[in-house]
Design a protein around this motif. Structure first.
Motif, short mmCIF file in Angstrom:
data_model
loop_
_atom_site.label_atom_id
_atom_site.label_comp_id
_atom_site.label_asym_id
_atom_site.label_seq_id
_atom_site.Cartn_x
_atom_site.Cartn_y
_atom_site.Cartn_z
N ALA A 122 3.37 13.40 11.02
CA ALA A 122 2.73 12.13 10.69
C ALA A 122 1.93 11.61 11.88
O ALA A 122 2.33 11.77 13.04
CB ALA A 122 3.79 11.10 10.28
N ALA A 123 0.79 10.99 11.58
CA ALA A 123 -0.07 10.50 12.65
C ALA A 123 -0.81 9.25 12.19
O ALA A 123 -1.00 9.02 10.99
CB ALA A 123 -1.07 11.57 13.06
N ARG A 124 -1.23 8.46 13.16
CA ARG A 124 -2.03 7.26 12.89
C ARG A 124 -3.46 7.52 13.33
O ARG A 124 -3.72 7.76 14.51
CB ARG A 124 -1.45 6.04 13.61
N SER A 125 -4.38 7.48 12.41
CA SER A 125 -5.78 7.68 12.74
C SER A 125 -6.29 6.55 13.62
O SER A 125 -5.88 5.39 13.47
CB SER A 125 -6.61 7.76 11.46
N GLY A 126 -7.18 6.88 14.57
CA GLY A 126 -7.75 5.88 15.45
C GLY A 126 -7.06 5.79 16.80
O GLY A 126 -7.50 5.02 17.67
N MET A 127 -5.99 6.56 16.98
CA MET A 127 -5.26 6.55 18.24
C MET A 127 -5.66 7.74 19.10
O MET A 127 -5.97 8.82 18.59
CB MET A 127 -3.74 6.61 17.97
N ILE A 128 -5.65 7.55 20.41
CA ILE A 128 -5.87 8.67 21.32
C ILE A 128 -4.64 9.56 21.28
O ILE A 128 -3.52 9.09 21.36
CB ILE A 128 -6.11 8.18 22.75
N ILE A 173 6.57 2.80 2.96
CA ILE A 173 7.81 3.56 3.18
C ILE A 173 8.29 3.38 4.61
O ILE A 173 9.49 3.41 4.89
CB ILE A 173 7.59 5.06 2.87
N GLY A 174 7.35 3.19 5.53
CA GLY A 174 7.71 3.02 6.93
C GLY A 174 7.58 4.29 7.75
O GLY A 174 8.25 4.44 8.78
N ILE A 175 6.72 5.21 7.33
CA ILE A 175 6.50 6.44 8.08
C ILE A 175 5.76 6.11 9.37
O ILE A 175 4.76 5.39 9.36
CB ILE A 175 5.69 7.46 7.25
N LYS A 176 6.25 6.66 10.49
CA LYS A 176 5.69 6.35 11.81
C LYS A 176 5.00 7.57 12.44
O LYS A 176 5.38 8.71 12.19
CB LYS A 176 6.79 5.87 12.76
N ASP A 177 4.01 7.27 13.27
CA ASP A 177 3.42 8.28 14.14
C ASP A 177 4.43 8.56 15.24
O ASP A 177 4.82 7.66 15.99
CB ASP A 177 2.11 7.73 14.72
N GLY A 181 4.97 5.52 17.64
CA GLY A 181 5.84 4.63 16.89
C GLY A 181 5.14 3.66 15.97
O GLY A 181 5.78 2.82 15.34
N ARG A 182 3.83 3.78 15.84
CA ARG A 182 3.08 2.88 14.96
C ARG A 182 2.97 3.48 13.56
O ARG A 182 3.17 4.68 13.35
CB ARG A 182 1.70 2.60 15.54
N GLY A 183 2.65 2.63 12.58
CA GLY A 183 2.59 3.09 11.20
C GLY A 183 1.60 4.23 11.02
O GLY A 183 0.45 4.14 11.46
N THR A 226 2.47 8.92 -6.57
CA THR A 226 2.88 10.29 -6.29
C THR A 226 3.15 10.51 -4.81
O THR A 226 4.09 11.23 -4.45
CB THR A 226 1.82 11.29 -6.79
N VAL A 227 2.34 9.91 -3.95
CA VAL A 227 2.60 10.04 -2.51
C VAL A 227 3.89 9.33 -2.15
O VAL A 227 4.70 9.84 -1.36
CB VAL A 227 1.42 9.50 -1.69
N TYR A 228 4.10 8.16 -2.73
CA TYR A 228 5.33 7.41 -2.44
C TYR A 228 6.56 8.22 -2.87
O TYR A 228 7.53 8.36 -2.11
CB TYR A 228 5.32 6.06 -3.16
N GLU A 229 6.52 8.77 -4.08
CA GLU A 229 7.69 9.50 -4.58
C GLU A 229 7.92 10.78 -3.79
O GLU A 229 9.06 11.08 -3.39
CB GLU A 229 7.50 9.82 -6.06
N SER A 230 6.89 11.57 -3.56
CA SER A 230 7.07 12.84 -2.86
C SER A 230 7.47 12.63 -1.40
O SER A 230 8.23 13.42 -0.84
CB SER A 230 5.80 13.69 -2.93
N THR A 231 6.97 11.55 -0.79
CA THR A 231 7.31 11.27 0.61
C THR A 231 8.70 10.69 0.76
O THR A 231 9.48 11.11 1.62
CB THR A 231 6.28 10.31 1.22
N SER A 232 9.04 9.74 -0.08
CA SER A 232 10.34 9.06 0.05
C SER A 232 11.51 9.95 -0.30
O SER A 232 12.65 9.69 0.08
CB SER A 232 10.36 7.80 -0.83
N THR A 233 11.27 11.05 -1.03
CA THR A 233 12.35 11.95 -1.43
C THR A 233 12.35 13.25 -0.63
O THR A 233 13.17 14.14 -0.91
CB THR A 233 12.23 12.31 -2.93
N GLN A 234 11.47 13.39 0.36
CA GLN A 234 11.34 14.67 1.05
C GLN A 234 12.62 15.12 1.76
O GLN A 234 12.83 16.31 1.96
CB GLN A 234 10.18 14.62 2.06
N GLY A 235 13.47 14.19 2.11
CA GLY A 235 14.72 14.53 2.79
C GLY A 235 15.87 14.79 1.84
O GLY A 235 16.97 15.15 2.26
N GLU A 236 15.63 14.66 0.53
CA GLU A 236 16.68 14.87 -0.47
C GLU A 236 16.66 16.31 -1.01
O GLU A 236 15.67 17.03 -0.86
CB GLU A 236 16.48 13.89 -1.64
#
Length: 237
Positions: A122-128, A173-177, A181-183, A226-236
């Protein structure tokens, strides 16, 4: 929305788009249609502007050697007896079993969306940041089909709308870079495919696909779901 392959299904058939079928295998998901779609995508294989009736999301190992992804996909398509000229190919290290599918009918169109998600990169676009390898474990792949007529600019607009919806889902969902540590706004290897049938049966031409249009509104909703469901369940399991 649904995750049909988590329940052991090997085939998903659209209930609203005749001829649209999605087949699951351990190392790939293949979506096929009875008619070719006009596509714009960032896919590794068959990306850019293309025409295709087959779409493959290929699961590669975490240690995958990405020196020749186009050649690798082409060789696998031949092995799977799929067209090398009419297929769009994506790579992922995410769980294919957790692919999320949503589809819905609009006023002058039908929309189908499938997303797979792994956010280990996971990454935040716009960051160095340091330069990453061309391929890293993870990836959010979005395959979006529209049965209807769209101008080329509307198809590009759909890419924007889909990306905004993806980012909204990750932030909710709260996914962080992991680097700061940013969204996260995505991952370092995300891909999106927009495919339009260009069918005239609805009698309308969509010139825009932003959030304020009916088509853009629905695109945003199915991508978010679909992104919410596939991402939030990836650890299940």
């Amino acid at each position: 929305m649904t995750q049909p392959f988590r329940r052991g299904a090997l085939l998903y058939e659209s209930s609203i788009w005749q001829g649209l079928k999605v087949q699951y295998a351990e190392d790939r998901i293949v979506a096929r249609l009875d008619q070719p779609l006009q596509t714009v995508s960032s896919a590794v294989y068959g990306g850019g502007l293309s025409t295709a009736d087959g779409f493959v999301n290929w699961k590669v190992p975490l240690h995958y050697n990405c020196s020749d992804p186009v050649g690798d996909v082409g060789r696998m398509l031949e092995q799977w007896n799929l067209s090398t000229s009419a297929t769009v190919g994506l790579l992922t290290a995410a769980k294919l079993t957790h692919a999320s599918i949503a589809e819905s009918e609009g006023d002058c169109f039908t929309v189908f969306c499938m997303a797979t998600s792994g956010t280990g990169n996971a990454a935040r676009s716009g960051m160095i940041r340091e330069v990453f390898p061309a391929y890293s474990p993870g990836t959010i792949n979005i395959i979006l089909f529209i049965d209807g007529r769209m101008t080329p600019s509307a198809m590009v607009n759909a890419v924007i709308t889909a990306t905004e919806a993806k980012t909204a889902a990750l932030l909710d969902i709260g996914i962080k870079d992991h680097a700061n540590g940013r969204g996260a706004t995505g991952t370092t290897t995300d891909a999106v495919v927009i495919g339009a049938s260009q069918s005239e049966r609805y009698g309308a031409l969509h010139a825009y696909a932003g959030a304020a249009t009916t088509i853009g509104n629905l695109i945003g909703r199915v991508v978010y779901e679909t992104v919410y469901e596939s991402t939030s369940t990836q650890g299940e399991l």
